[in-house]
Structures are given as structure tokens and as C-alpha cells.
Design an enzyme around this catalytic site. Structure first.
Site, mmCIF file in Angstrom:
data_model
loop_
_atom_site.group_PDB
_atom_site.id
_atom_site.type_symbol
_atom_site.label_atom_id
_atom_site.label_comp_id
_atom_site.label_asym_id
_atom_site.label_seq_id
_atom_site.Cartn_x
_atom_site.Cartn_y
_atom_site.Cartn_z
ATOM 1 N N SER A 252 65.827 14.120 82.700
ATOM 2 C CA SER A 252 67.198 14.095 82.183
ATOM 3 C C SER A 252 67.324 15.071 81.024
ATOM 4 O O SER A 252 66.336 15.684 80.602
ATOM 5 C CB SER A 252 67.567 12.687 81.727
ATOM 6 O OG SER A 252 66.837 12.375 80.555
ATOM 7 N N LYS A 253 68.544 15.162 80.513
ATOM 8 C CA LYS A 253 68.838 16.157 79.478
ATOM 9 C C LYS A 253 67.913 16.056 78.270
ATOM 10 O O LYS A 253 67.629 17.054 77.626
ATOM 11 C CB LYS A 253 70.287 15.991 78.998
ATOM 12 C CG LYS A 253 71.288 16.560 79.984
ATOM 13 C CD LYS A 253 72.512 17.106 79.251
ATOM 14 C CE LYS A 253 73.445 17.824 80.203
ATOM 15 N NZ LYS A 253 74.397 16.905 80.840
ATOM 16 N N ARG A 254 67.452 14.826 77.966
ATOM 17 C CA ARG A 254 66.603 14.725 76.766
ATOM 18 C C ARG A 254 65.268 15.461 76.950
ATOM 19 O O ARG A 254 64.534 15.677 76.001
ATOM 20 C CB ARG A 254 66.402 13.258 76.367
ATOM 21 C CG ARG A 254 65.492 12.486 77.247
ATOM 22 C CD ARG A 254 65.515 10.996 76.931
ATOM 23 N NE ARG A 254 64.952 10.246 78.025
ATOM 24 C CZ ARG A 254 63.669 9.965 78.143
ATOM 25 N NH1 ARG A 254 62.820 10.345 77.226
ATOM 26 N NH2 ARG A 254 63.226 9.298 79.197
#
Ligand code: GLU
Length: 480
Positions: A252-254
Site C-alpha cells: 500500500s501507499k505507506r
């Protein structure tokens, strides 16, 4: 196999994610390998979250990766339109058909009522399964709800049975459909839910194989039941393992960039990125991982894809990208680098010299955007010296003498001939013995580039040319 028709059906609620891109790639490869068709369908039924800019990003990213679609938006086929928002009439019609033959029914339950039911299920620590309250409501009750202004949803009446399907990647998969509540197929605003729209479209587009992420496997029994209720042939299903971050959680984006466009922008080469994505869940039988898309298509087998999650290993991606940067034709890489050199005055150098610059720098970069900084010394005349450079390269009694002698050498060099420069620079180093080569190279390199490391020094001298070299050395000598 008759010509397969496969599709990728992204929702334009975000930029094209690498997970979707990899699914697109597997679909594309499968279609090409079997002389089939690769179809793009935009699943924009969620009108609130869908955005035109995301839709455009999906088109641009797929094109950048070379995954052009045989049918879809902009490429007409006889199964269009290829955007769900343009197919709304179809869904209502099919939902009505299901109501008429007893496979679906109107549900007037309000959000609040359903929330209460869900809360009870939560308290009992059981899954919420719709209680079929509206399956057999009286005409009277129905009229009362209508008068109250309630807008009904349409629910599918799930037949209870053990459902088995043969997944092309996971083999036999079994579900007990009595655990699946009667799910909504049309929302109260008359738009279809994902599970319904996807089936109607896959039927309407003659899709033969549904190749998609494992996150959809729990939707598959619902979809199969819909095919059966509609009396349509169920396609083959293949659920590909998810892409995981190095900590084994869902990517994911993190974890950093997840959109294809971000990678392309940073200077990952589409060819390298495609090669890398193909290896997320698939291994070439010959063990040779670096392969063009055409080679991958030749060797690819759908049933050899892993059902386990595949780790998105950025270091491996960098390694592959570096290999492609070094091995693609120099002319091509030079062209692609120009985007990252746009703030420099490229007219300072001939095309030939620019290629020489890139041929030096490409040995040292892993993504194209790194070329901006790496090329700075060739375009910025104002060379500055960090403390580290001063300390390691420009400190000592020898520095001034080396630079002066090097300046004399420049008078004898043929600056149009890189070999001559290399040869004479070598002799120069010998002539300075017993001074170690490093004490000659370091001051010259630092004065010309402001750096301790970088491209081959005689190449730098050749690229910069006489005027630049002489002026940079003089400028520094004047400060001593
Ligand atoms: N719109 C769905 C998604 O992007 C499509 C899933 C499917 O392939 O059925 O996940």
C-alpha cells in the site's frame, strides 16, 4: 483452445496500481499467447469516487507499459460500450429478468433496520446474513413502504448448496453458499453493485477467462450463482496471489510508490517494469529472469502462476532497471534521459557528446531520474566543493603542482579524440611518479566536477572540452 477473451476491469478511483497492472499483464500475456483478445473495461459504477483524471491515468499507464487493448475505450469492438456508466440500462433489464423468474426480489429494508440486524449479529459474534424479510412481503406492506417513500434495492435469492469450481491456479475451490446472504444486485439509486455489473458485463462481452487478484475469490461463488440463474456459461476463473510488501503485508501507499505512473515518472523503464511484474508470481522455466515481453509470452503458462503472495522487492526492480538502462541502445536511453535533463542547456554539447555523457552515466544509475544529478557537473559551470571533497581531494602540497602540470598537458591534448586523451593522460600519470595515481586523479577530478567519484576521468576531460577544462582548473588555481 478457442480464442479466449479476457479483460481487465479497473475502477477509476485511483491511479493504476501495480497490482492491477500485474493482473493486466497476465491477462495480456494469456490473450497474446492464445491468439485471443485483451479487453479493457472501466468499472465506474461508483460515480462518486470515480474521476476522469484516474481514468486517464489508467489509459496512459497501460499504454506506457505497452499493454494496448484490443477492445475498450477508444478501440471499438462489437461488445461496447466499455464503460459501465454507459451500460446502466442493461443492468436494470437483467435485474428485472431475475425478478421475473424468481431469482431476485425487491428489498425495502432501510439502512437503519439493516444496521440493527448487523449489530445483533455482531453481538452474537456471528456473520450478518440477511434474514430474507422482504422475500415474501405482502402487497399491503409493500405499498406501505412505497408510500413512505422507501426506494427498494434488489437482492439476489441465493440458492443454498455446496458450490465447487476449478480455479486454474488454485485447483478445486469449495464454498457453502448458505453462508452467503441474499446480496444486493441493484442499489436503491438503480445502479448495479460490483458483483452484478461484473457478471452482466462479462456475459455481454463473451469473456471466457476471468484472471484477477485473489482478493476477489470470495466474490466468485456469488458470481457463479448469478451466471447459473441467468442460464449463462460460467467462465474459467484464475485467482492470482496478491502482491505483498517486504514485511508481507498488502502493498500500500505507506510502502512508497504504488501507482505505475509514479514508477514511470521516476525513470523506471516500461520494459524493465513489465519484466519485473511478470516475475511477481511467475518464474520462467529456464530460470533466466531477464526477458522481453515476447519471450515471456512464449514461455508463460497460466497454471504455473503461484497462488502465494509475491513480494514486491524494490531492490530487485532496481537491479532489473539498471540492467535495462545499460543494455538498451545508447541512442534510445539518451532520448529517454532528455526528459530529466530539461533544466540544462543541452545545446552546450553535440548529439555525439550527449551520447558519450549518457554512456558514462548509465553505468552508475538505476533509475533515469538519477541522471539529473549525475549530469550536473557537465552543465553547471559553477563548481562548488564540499568539505569532504576539499579534505579528500584538494588538501596537500601536491595539489597545486598537479593542477598546474595538468594545465600544461591540456595544451598537448587533441580534444576531439577521446583515445588520444586517454593515452596522454595515462602517460601524464606515469610522468608524475613517484606520486601515486590517486594524488593526481583526485585533484583533477574534484576540480573539474566537484566530486570524488563518477565517470571515467579521461571521458570527463573529453566531454567537457578544452575551454571548460582550462577554465575550471584556472578558476580553482586562482583561489589558492
Ligand atoms: N473493478 C474490479 C477491481 O478493480 C474488477 C475485479 C474483477 O476483475 O472482477 O478490482
Amino acid at each position: 483452445m478457442t480464442q479466449p477473451r479476457v479483460r481487465i476491469a479497473p475502477s477509476p478511483t485511483g491511479n493504476l496500481h501495480v497490482g492491477t497492472a500485474r493482473t493486466a499483464l497476465f491477462n495480456y500475456i494469456f490473450a497474446k499467447k492464445n491468439s485471443g483478445k485483451f479487453i479493457l473495461r472501466i468499472e465506474d459504477t461508483d460515480l462518486e469516487r470515480s474521476q476522469n483524471s484516474y481514468e486517464q491515468n489508467i489509459y496512459d499507464s497501460l499504454k506506457a507499459l505497452g499493454l494496448s487493448w484490443d477492445e475498450g475505450p477508444g478501440v471499438d469492438g462489437k461488445y461496447g460500450p466499455y464503460k459501465q456508466s454507459e451500460r446502466f440500462d442493461l443492468y436494470s433489464k437483467k435485474a428485472e429478468e431475475l425478478i421475473n423468474n424468481g431469482h431476485a426480489y425487491y428489498c425495502y429494508c432501510s439502512q437503519e433496520e439493516l444496521e440493527q440486524e448487523k449489530e445483533i449479529a455482531r453481538q452474537q459474534k456471528s456473520d450478518f446474513i440477511y434474514n430474507r424479510k422482504c422475500l415474501e412481503i405482502s402487497e399491503e406492506k409493500k405499498q406501505q413502504y412505497i408510500n413512505e417513500g422507501r426506494k427498494p434495492t434488489i437482492r439476489f435469492k441465493v440458492p443454498h448448496k455446496e458450490l465447487t469450481f476449478n480455479d486454474l491456479i488454485r485447483n478445486e475451490v469449495k464454498f457453502d453458499t448458505s453462508l452467503t446472504g441474499d446480496f444486493v444486485i441493484m442499489k436503491s439509486d438503480n445502479t448495479p453493485t460490483y458483483n452484478f455489473a461484473v457478471v452482466i458485463d462479462d456475459i455481454g462481452m463473451d469473456i471466457t477467462h476471468v484472471i484477477r487478484g485473489e482478493d476477489h475469490i470470495s466474490n466468485t461463488p456469488k458470481q457463479i450463482l448469478l451466471y447459473e440463474a441467468l442460464n449463462c456459461k460460467v467462465p474459467e476463473f484464475a485467482h492470482v496471489g496478491m502482491i505483498l510488501a517486504t514485511d508481507k503485508s498488502k502493498l500500500s501507499k505507506r510502502h512508497g510508490a504504488t501507482a505505475v505512473s509514479e514508477f514511470v515518472e521516476q525513470g523506471y523503464l516500461p520494459e524493465a517494469f513489465v519484466n519485473f511484474m511478470a516475475l511477481l508470481g511467475w518464474s520462467p522455466p529456464d530460470g533466466e529472469e531477464i526477458k522481453s515481453l515476447d519471450e515471456i509470452i512464449k514461455l508463460f503458462e497460466l497454471d504455473k502462476i503461484s497462488h502465494a503472495g509475491a513480494v514486491f522487492d524494490k531492490e530487485k526492480l532496481n537491479w532489473i532497471n539498471g540492467l535495462y538502462i545499460r543494455s538498451l541502445p545508447l541512442e534510445d536511453i539518451t532520448e529517454r534521459c532528455k526528459k530529466y535533463l530539461k533544466n540544462y542547456d543541452l545545446s552546450k554539447y553535440s548529439d555525439e557528446k550527449l551520447k558519450t555523457i549518457i554512456s558514462e552515466l548509465r553505468e552508475r544509475i538505476t533509475i533515469l531520474s538519477e541522471v539529473t544529478e549525475a549530469a550536473a557537473c557537465f552543465f553547471n559551470d559553477a563548481i562548488t566543493f564540499s568539505d569532504e571533497v576539499k579534505e579528500n581531494a584538494l588538501t596537500g602540497d601536491h595539489v597545486k603542482d598537479v593542477l598546474k602540470k595538468f594545465l600544461e598537458l591540456t595544451e598537448q591534448l587533441d580534444f576531439n579524440n577521446s583515445e588520444d586523451i586517454e593515452e596522454k593522460f595515462k602517460e601524464f600519470r606515469k610522468s608524475m611518479k613517484p606520486l601515486k595515481p590517486k594524488f593526481i586523479m583526485m585533484p583533477v577530478r574534484a576540480t573539474l566536477t566537484g566530486q570524488l567519484h563518477g565517470a571515467d576521468l579521461s571521458s570527463i576531460i573529453y566531454i567537457l572540452g578544452k575551454d571548460n577544462v582550462v577554465s575550471r582548473i584556472n578558476k580553482y588555481l586562482n583561489t589558492l
